[in-house]
Design a protein around this motif. Structure first.
Motif, PDB file in Angstrom:
ATOM      1  N   ALA A   1     -33.416 -13.578   6.874  1.00  0.00           N
ATOM      2  CA  ALA A   1     -34.159 -13.125   8.058  1.00  0.00           C
ATOM      3  C   ALA A   1     -33.195 -12.804   9.184  1.00  0.00           C
ATOM      4  CB  ALA A   1     -35.131 -14.224   8.507  1.00  0.00           C
ATOM      5  N   TYR A   2     -33.655 -11.982  10.089  1.00  0.00           N
ATOM      6  CA  TYR A   2     -32.964 -11.765  11.365  1.00  0.00           C
ATOM      7  C   TYR A   2     -33.590 -12.785  12.307  1.00  0.00           C
ATOM      8  CZ  TYR A   2     -31.173  -9.255  15.479  1.00  0.00           C
ATOM      9  OH  TYR A   2     -30.528  -8.905  16.644  1.00  0.00           O
ATOM     10  N   THR A   3     -32.804 -13.797  12.726  1.00  0.00           N
ATOM     11  CA  THR A   3     -33.395 -14.923  13.458  1.00  0.00           C
ATOM     12  C   THR A   3     -32.916 -15.041  14.912  1.00  0.00           C
ATOM     13  OG1 THR A   3     -31.698 -16.385  12.567  1.00  0.00           O
ATOM     14  CG2 THR A   3     -33.784 -16.326  11.380  1.00  0.00           C
ATOM     15  N   ALA A   4     -32.090 -14.082  15.357  1.00  0.00           N
ATOM     16  CA  ALA A   4     -31.569 -14.158  16.736  1.00  0.00           C
ATOM     17  C   ALA A   4     -32.654 -13.660  17.703  1.00  0.00           C
ATOM     18  CB  ALA A   4     -30.296 -13.341  16.850  1.00  0.00           C
ATOM     19  N   VAL A   5     -33.483 -14.583  18.159  1.00  0.00           N
ATOM     20  CA  VAL A   5     -34.697 -14.232  18.918  1.00  0.00           C
ATOM     21  C   VAL A   5     -34.368 -13.416  20.176  1.00  0.00           C
ATOM     22  CG1 VAL A   5     -36.697 -15.190  20.143  1.00  0.00           C
ATOM     23  CG2 VAL A   5     -35.889 -16.274  18.030  1.00  0.00           C
ATOM     24  N   ASP A   6     -33.371 -13.831  20.933  1.00  0.00           N
ATOM     25  CA  ASP A   6     -33.043 -13.099  22.165  1.00  0.00           C
ATOM     26  C   ASP A   6     -32.366 -11.765  21.876  1.00  0.00           C
ATOM     27  OD1 ASP A   6     -34.126 -14.764  24.179  1.00  0.00           O
ATOM     28  OD2 ASP A   6     -32.526 -16.220  23.807  1.00  0.00           O
ATOM     29  N   ASN A   7     -31.444 -11.757  20.917  1.00  0.00           N
ATOM     30  CA  ASN A   7     -30.754 -10.504  20.582  1.00  0.00           C
ATOM     31  C   ASN A   7     -31.732  -9.431  20.117  1.00  0.00           C
ATOM     32  OD1 ASN A   7     -28.416 -11.838  21.133  1.00  0.00           O
ATOM     33  ND2 ASN A   7     -27.728 -12.005  19.016  1.00  0.00           N
ATOM     34  N   ALA A   8     -32.799  -9.872  19.432  1.00  0.00           N
ATOM     35  CA  ALA A   8     -33.762  -8.915  18.863  1.00  0.00           C
ATOM     36  C   ALA A   8     -34.380  -8.015  19.942  1.00  0.00           C
ATOM     37  CB  ALA A   8     -34.871  -9.666  18.119  1.00  0.00           C
ATOM     38  N   GLU A   9     -34.457  -8.510  21.170  1.00  0.00           N
ATOM     39  CA  GLU A   9     -35.072  -7.715  22.238  1.00  0.00           C
ATOM     40  C   GLU A   9     -34.343  -6.385  22.441  1.00  0.00           C
ATOM     41  OE1 GLU A   9     -38.055  -8.574  24.035  1.00  0.00           O
ATOM     42  OE2 GLU A   9     -38.045  -9.909  22.284  1.00  0.00           O
ATOM     43  N   ASN A  10     -33.006  -6.404  22.249  1.00  0.00           N
ATOM     44  CA  ASN A  10     -32.222  -5.170  22.418  1.00  0.00           C
ATOM     45  C   ASN A  10     -31.684  -4.650  21.091  1.00  0.00           C
ATOM     46  OD1 ASN A  10     -32.405  -4.885  25.270  1.00  0.00           O
ATOM     47  ND2 ASN A  10     -31.084  -6.696  25.416  1.00  0.00           N
ATOM     48  N   ASP A  11     -32.193  -5.198  20.009  1.00  0.00           N
ATOM     49  CA  ASP A  11     -31.670  -4.825  18.694  1.00  0.00           C
ATOM     50  C   ASP A  11     -32.855  -4.684  17.732  1.00  0.00           C
ATOM     51  OD1 ASP A  11     -29.778  -4.350  16.716  1.00  0.00           O
ATOM     52  OD2 ASP A  11     -29.370  -6.465  16.334  1.00  0.00           O
ATOM     53  N   HIS A  12     -33.880  -4.018  18.256  1.00  0.00           N
ATOM     54  CA  HIS A  12     -35.138  -3.902  17.526  1.00  0.00           C
ATOM     55  C   HIS A  12     -34.924  -3.353  16.120  1.00  0.00           C
ATOM     56  CE1 HIS A  12     -38.994  -2.004  16.415  1.00  0.00           C
ATOM     57  NE2 HIS A  12     -39.501  -3.071  16.984  1.00  0.00           N
ATOM     58  N   GLU A  13     -34.026  -2.341  16.047  1.00  0.00           N
ATOM     59  CA  GLU A  13     -33.823  -1.642  14.777  1.00  0.00           C
ATOM     60  C   GLU A  13     -33.352  -2.590  13.667  1.00  0.00           C
ATOM     61  OE1 GLU A  13     -31.129   1.982  13.288  1.00  0.00           O
ATOM     62  OE2 GLU A  13     -31.682   2.033  15.422  1.00  0.00           O
ATOM     63  N   ASN A  14     -32.361  -3.434  13.996  1.00  0.00           N
ATOM     64  CA  ASN A  14     -31.842  -4.343  12.969  1.00  0.00           C
ATOM     65  C   ASN A  14     -32.820  -5.472  12.650  1.00  0.00           C
ATOM     66  OD1 ASN A  14     -29.355  -3.183  12.194  1.00  0.00           O
ATOM     67  ND2 ASN A  14     -28.528  -3.738  14.195  1.00  0.00           N
ATOM     68  N   ALA A  15     -33.529  -5.959  13.669  1.00  0.00           N
ATOM     69  CA  ALA A  15     -34.523  -7.018  13.426  1.00  0.00           C
ATOM     70  C   ALA A  15     -35.611  -6.469  12.498  1.00  0.00           C
ATOM     71  CB  ALA A  15     -35.126  -7.487  14.743  1.00  0.00           C
ATOM     72  N   TYR A  16     -36.032  -5.236  12.760  1.00  0.00           N
ATOM     73  CA  TYR A  16     -37.064  -4.586  11.942  1.00  0.00           C
ATOM     74  C   TYR A  16     -36.547  -4.376  10.511  1.00  0.00           C
ATOM     75  CZ  TYR A  16     -40.766  -1.327  10.652  1.00  0.00           C
ATOM     76  OH  TYR A  16     -41.824  -0.725  10.019  1.00  0.00           O
ATOM     77  N   LYS A  17     -35.301  -3.923  10.442  1.00  0.00           N
ATOM     78  CA  LYS A  17     -34.712  -3.608   9.130  1.00  0.00           C
ATOM     79  C   LYS A  17     -34.764  -4.828   8.195  1.00  0.00           C
ATOM     80  CE  LYS A  17     -30.576  -1.367   7.374  1.00  0.00           C
ATOM     81  NZ  LYS A  17     -29.172  -1.132   7.636  1.00  0.00           N
ATOM     82  N   VAL A  18     -34.411  -5.985   8.713  1.00  0.00           N
ATOM     83  CA  VAL A  18     -34.370  -7.184   7.860  1.00  0.00           C
ATOM     84  C   VAL A  18     -35.768  -7.795   7.705  1.00  0.00           C
ATOM     85  CG1 VAL A  18     -33.343  -9.472   7.520  1.00  0.00           C
ATOM     86  CG2 VAL A  18     -32.012  -7.668   8.657  1.00  0.00           C
ATOM     87  N   ASN A  19     -36.449  -8.008   8.852  1.00  0.00           N
ATOM     88  CA  ASN A  19     -37.702  -8.793   8.822  1.00  0.00           C
ATOM     89  C   ASN A  19     -38.916  -8.014   8.326  1.00  0.00           C
ATOM     90  OD1 ASN A  19     -36.221 -10.900   9.797  1.00  0.00           O
ATOM     91  ND2 ASN A  19     -36.923 -10.740  11.911  1.00  0.00           N
ATOM     92  N   VAL A  20     -38.815  -6.685   8.349  1.00  0.00           N
ATOM     93  CA  VAL A  20     -39.949  -5.887   7.860  1.00  0.00           C
ATOM     94  C   VAL A  20     -39.530  -5.126   6.587  1.00  0.00           C
ATOM     95  CG1 VAL A  20     -41.739  -4.196   8.442  1.00  0.00           C
ATOM     96  CG2 VAL A  20     -40.705  -5.618  10.264  1.00  0.00           C
TER      97      VAL A  20
END
Ligand SMILES: NC(=O)c1ccc[n+]([C@@H]2O[C@H](COP(=O)([O-])OP(=O)(O)OC[C@H]3O[C@@H](n4cnc5c(N)ncnc54)[C@H](OP(=O)(O)O)[C@@H]3O)[C@@H](O)[C@H]2O)c1
Length: 285
Positions: A62-81
């Motif tokens: 999972a992409y678990t960096a909760v705060d980083n995800a706010e400015n890194d939507h693309e990578n959070a989406y890539k892993v978690n979705v």
């Protein structure tokens, strides 16, 4: 022999699963991490499932960096979705049962009673949004799935609140901790046990479940217990969320109702403080 694939195995939960794997000699465990199987690579995922006979897949990636995800939507989406979708599709194609871990952060925290699996999620940060979309992908693709939402995960492995508190206390004699966000810590070792129980009993009660340790506390209460149980003397100040702004908003209340998993799986849930004590003992070993 039942073969279980564990993705994202170098993470905190993955390592807790590894630690207790020897208790389940009837299971053949295959551990893969980001370097050996990147779940966002559709071809690699399909090829892995094609070339191994797998009965269960535990997705700890999972992409678990909760705060980083706010400015890194693309990578959070890539892993978690997208990554989760890859795993679900491969599970569907090769008839593999999937155990996926999600989060209390799918909820907005506006409730004042524990969240049940029937409550409608409404994430208030990007991480929660991507985790919810990942859940939805699984539900649409694969019948044989278990989605386990957990909260405030910590252990002797990786980086987490318990270890951060102890590290900060090494060179500070005063700490300020939020006392108006309420939830339940979950020892990843306890979650790992439940995951194995689902596999061992070959449960067919597919669906979404809430699992955390028992009890309800604030981050301040949690830090107080960490220091008390570790015999660390430090001055703790209770502060409101407004005094500690973070890029990602967090639910102020994310306590989950665990009745469904207790009844369905016939499990007992340890009280958070007991589990914290066990985790601290492991950490100090
Ligand atoms: N930690 C919490 O407080 C918490 C609370 C509620 C729910 N959860 C959920 O619980 C689960 C386990 O969390 P955790 O604390 O064990 O997280 P973690 O320690 O961050 O582990 C996640 C692992 O996934 C790996 N990963 C990232 N992208 C990947 C990719 N594309 N392919 C394969 N692996 C990839 C990470 O590798 P890198 O580190 O190298 O990126 C890391 O080893 C997650 O689903 C998380 O959302 C966690």
């Amino acid at each position: 022999m039942t073969t279980v694939l564990v993705t994202g195995a170098s993470g905190q939960l993955g390592q807790c699963i590894k630690d207790i794997a020897h208790q389940f000699p009837a299971l053949n465990l295959l551990f893969v991490d980001k370097n050996t199987l990147d779940i966002t690579n559709t071809n690699d995922v399909l090829e892995f499932f094609e070339t191994h006979t797998i009965d269960w897949c535990i997705n700890c990636a999972a992409y678990t960096a909760v705060d980083n995800a706010e400015n890194d939507h693309e990578n959070a989406y890539k892993v978690n979705v997208f990554g989760v979708k890859n795993i679900a599709q491969a599970c569907q194609k090769y008839d593999v049962k999937m155990i996926h871990v999600s989060t209390d952060f799918v909820f907005d925290g506006l409730k004042t009673a524990p969240y049940t699996e029937l409550d409608i999620p409404n994430p208030i940060n990007i991480y929660g949004e991507t985790k919810l979309k990942g859940e939805n992908e699984i539900q649409q693709i694969l019948e044989k799935h278990f989605i386990i939402r957990t909260s405030w995960l910590y252990s002797e492995h990786g980086s987490n609140f318990m270890k951060t508190m102890l590290r900060l206390a090494e060179d500070r004699d005063e700490l300020s901790v939020i006392d108006d966000q309420f939830g339940t810590p979950t020892y990843a070792g306890d979650l790992a046990q439940i995951i194995f129980q689902i596999i061992q009993t070959n449960s067919k009660n597919y669906g979404t479940f809430h699992y955390s340790n028992d009890g309800a506390i604030s981050w301040f209460d949690f830090s107080k217990a960490i220091f008390e149980l570790s015999d660390v003397e430090i001055k703790l100040n209770a502060i409101p969320t407004t005094s500690y702004p973070t890029p990602a908003k967090r639910p102020i209340y994310s306590i989950m109702d665990k009745s469904k998993i207790i009844v369905t799986m016939g499990i007992e849930i340890p009280f958070w403080e007991k589990s914290l004590n066990r985790a601290l003992i492991k950490l100090n070993k």
